[in-house]
Motif scaffolding. Structure first.
Motif, PDB file in Angstrom:
ATOM      1  N   UNK A 169      37.369  49.521  39.548  1.00 21.60           N
ATOM      2  CA  UNK A 169      36.831  48.171  39.744  1.00 21.60           C
ATOM      3  C   UNK A 169      36.163  47.648  38.473  1.00 21.60           C
ATOM      4  N   UNK A 170      35.422  48.527  37.787  1.00 18.44           N
ATOM      5  CA  UNK A 170      34.737  48.110  36.556  1.00 18.44           C
ATOM      6  C   UNK A 170      35.739  47.733  35.468  1.00 18.44           C
ATOM      7  N   UNK A 171      36.773  48.555  35.316  1.00 19.07           N
ATOM      8  CA  UNK A 171      37.799  48.280  34.301  1.00 19.07           C
ATOM      9  C   UNK A 171      38.556  46.995  34.635  1.00 19.07           C
ATOM     10  N   UNK A 172      38.841  46.806  35.906  1.00 11.85           N
ATOM     11  CA  UNK A 172      39.559  45.605  36.333  1.00 11.85           C
ATOM     12  C   UNK A 172      38.767  44.348  35.999  1.00 11.85           C
ATOM     13  N   UNK A 177      38.355  39.627  32.307  1.00 13.19           N
ATOM     14  CA  UNK A 177      37.596  38.867  31.311  1.00 13.19           C
ATOM     15  C   UNK A 177      38.329  38.796  29.967  1.00 13.19           C
ATOM     16  N   UNK A 178      39.519  39.385  29.910  1.00  8.52           N
ATOM     17  CA  UNK A 178      40.336  39.280  28.700  1.00  8.52           C
ATOM     18  C   UNK A 178      40.248  40.471  27.765  1.00  8.52           C
ATOM     19  N   UNK A 179      39.514  41.517  28.128  1.00 10.72           N
ATOM     20  CA  UNK A 179      39.376  42.695  27.260  1.00 10.72           C
ATOM     21  C   UNK A 179      40.634  43.564  27.345  1.00 10.72           C
ATOM     22  N   UNK A 180      41.085  44.043  26.201  1.00  7.57           N
ATOM     23  CA  UNK A 180      42.244  44.914  26.150  1.00  7.57           C
ATOM     24  C   UNK A 180      41.931  46.229  25.432  1.00  7.57           C
ATOM     25  N   UNK A 207      47.943  49.211  35.425  1.00  3.83           N
ATOM     26  CA  UNK A 207      48.415  48.044  36.168  1.00  3.83           C
ATOM     27  C   UNK A 207      48.602  46.829  35.273  1.00  3.83           C
ATOM     28  N   UNK A 208      47.975  46.863  34.087  1.00  8.60           N
ATOM     29  CA  UNK A 208      48.112  45.769  33.119  1.00  8.60           C
ATOM     30  C   UNK A 208      49.033  46.173  31.962  1.00  8.60           C
ATOM     31  N   UNK A 209      49.755  47.278  32.137  1.00 10.49           N
ATOM     32  CA  UNK A 209      50.681  47.720  31.114  1.00 10.49           C
ATOM     33  C   UNK A 209      50.002  48.320  29.901  1.00 10.49           C
TER      34      UNK A 209
END
Length: 340
Positions: A169-172, A177-180, A207-209
């Motif tokens: 949840x924290x990473x999501x 917020x746009x962090x990669x 999940x975001x590749x």
């Protein structure tokens, strides 16, 4: 004053007084209140030796405390113990702690179990395939686990938080917020909670590749100095992270120190989420920039474990074998959009 004298003073049978003190549901609330008030006014304390002879129980919870030269004390463990101790005191139980070499915890637990000095055992700081579980399963003594053991047969009683879900949840949130470029400052890699927290980060990134860059992962004891060292290393990278995840608010203290020295503003130049064990000396809302946290109280976990062990044989006790608590995600000012 003994039980016979207390019963005479109240005009109640010794059985009724004993049942009131032990929380039996057939004693009505008014009678229980009378008994507890009389106990407080007279200073009555049950005779532990007599109780043990009568019931065969020691009135004690046992646990092993690893200690050795160079073995660091842990503020998190102290808070957990406070919860156990508070509940034990309320129920007039003892907490028996056996110091042991960290390499001999299994043997120490076995010795404590056969000593006759405890009615139940608890263990914490679980590791994957934890060897202590097989030993506990072989005993006739009740036990409970704080945490879980990855890859072990999950047939044991435990109280744990969903560490993977918390850090997922924290990473999501950070990804939204746009962090990669997200870094993880974790607890020691051999602990189950650290393995699961890292898995939560990796699942969200996947999940975001994305993947967790090995250069952006740190494992260490959860001290502020280690938080400082890890953050300094991350900031020295050519492609430094824009967000940090911390396994503890204690680690986050070091992160904030490093960011201040580097002249970076928390929540703008760098986002930060930490896990909050609800340590009374370190409140995330009191940081210079209030911290976004995943929150679950270590003291509450200790209280719950003690309550389950103490009340396990009482008629009103109806606890699930396993409890998995969900950590609460609390958003504050330390998280913001990724810098452009």
């Amino acid at each position: 004053m003994n039980l016979k004298e207390l019963s005479k003073l109240l005009g109640l049978s010794q059985t009724t007084v004993s049942r009131a003190l032990n929380g039996y549901p057939e004693v009505n609330a008014q009678t229980r209140e009378r008994v507890l008030r009389a106990v407080k006014e007279t200073g009555y304390r049950p005779n532990k030796a007599a109780q043990r002879l009568a019931t065969g129980k020691a009135g004690s919870i046992g646990m092993v405390m690893p200690t050795a030269p160079g073995h660091e004390s842990d503020i998190h463990f102290g808070e957990f113990l406070s919860g156990i101790g508070e509940t034990a005191l309320r129920h007039d139980h003892h907490l028996v702690m056996m110091p042991a070499d960290p390499e001999d915890e299994v043997g120490a637990l076995r010795r404590l179990a056969v000593s006759g000095n405890v009615d139940a055992l608890m263990i914490a700081y679980m590791r994957p395939n934890d060897a202590r579980l097989d030993m506990l399963r072989s005993l006739s003594l009740p036990y409970i686990v704080h945490g879980r053991s990855l890859h072990a047969l999950e047939d044991y009683p435990y109280v744990d938080i969903d560490n993977e879900a918390a850090f997922y949840d924290a990473t999501k949130l950070l990804l939204q917020l746009g962090h990669r470029r997200i870094a993880l400052i974790n607890g020691q890699a051999h602990y189950d909670f650290a393995v699961r927290r890292k898995a939560g980060v990796e699942r969200a990134l996947g999940e975001w590749g994305l993947t967790l860059d090995p250069a952006l992962a740190s494992h260490s004891p959860m001290t502020d100095d280690n938080g400082l060292i890890a953050t300094e290393r991350f900031l020295a990278l050519a492609a430094r992270p824009t967000a940090l995840l911390c396994a503890s608010t204690v680690l986050a203290l070091g992160v904030v120190r490093a960011l201040n020295v580097a002249g970076l503003k928390l929540g703008e130049d760098m986002s930060l989420i930490a896990h909050d064990d609800v340590l009374p000396v370190l409140r995330p809302e009191n940081f210079s920039v209030p911290l976004t946290t995943t929150r679950s109280s270590l003291r509450a976990a200790g209280m719950r474990i003690a309550e389950r062990l103490i009340n396990r044989d009482r008629p009103f006790a109806d606890y699930p074998l396993q409890e998995l608590w969900k950590a609460e995600l609390i958003v504050r000012a330390s998280t913001g959009p990724a810098p452009g």
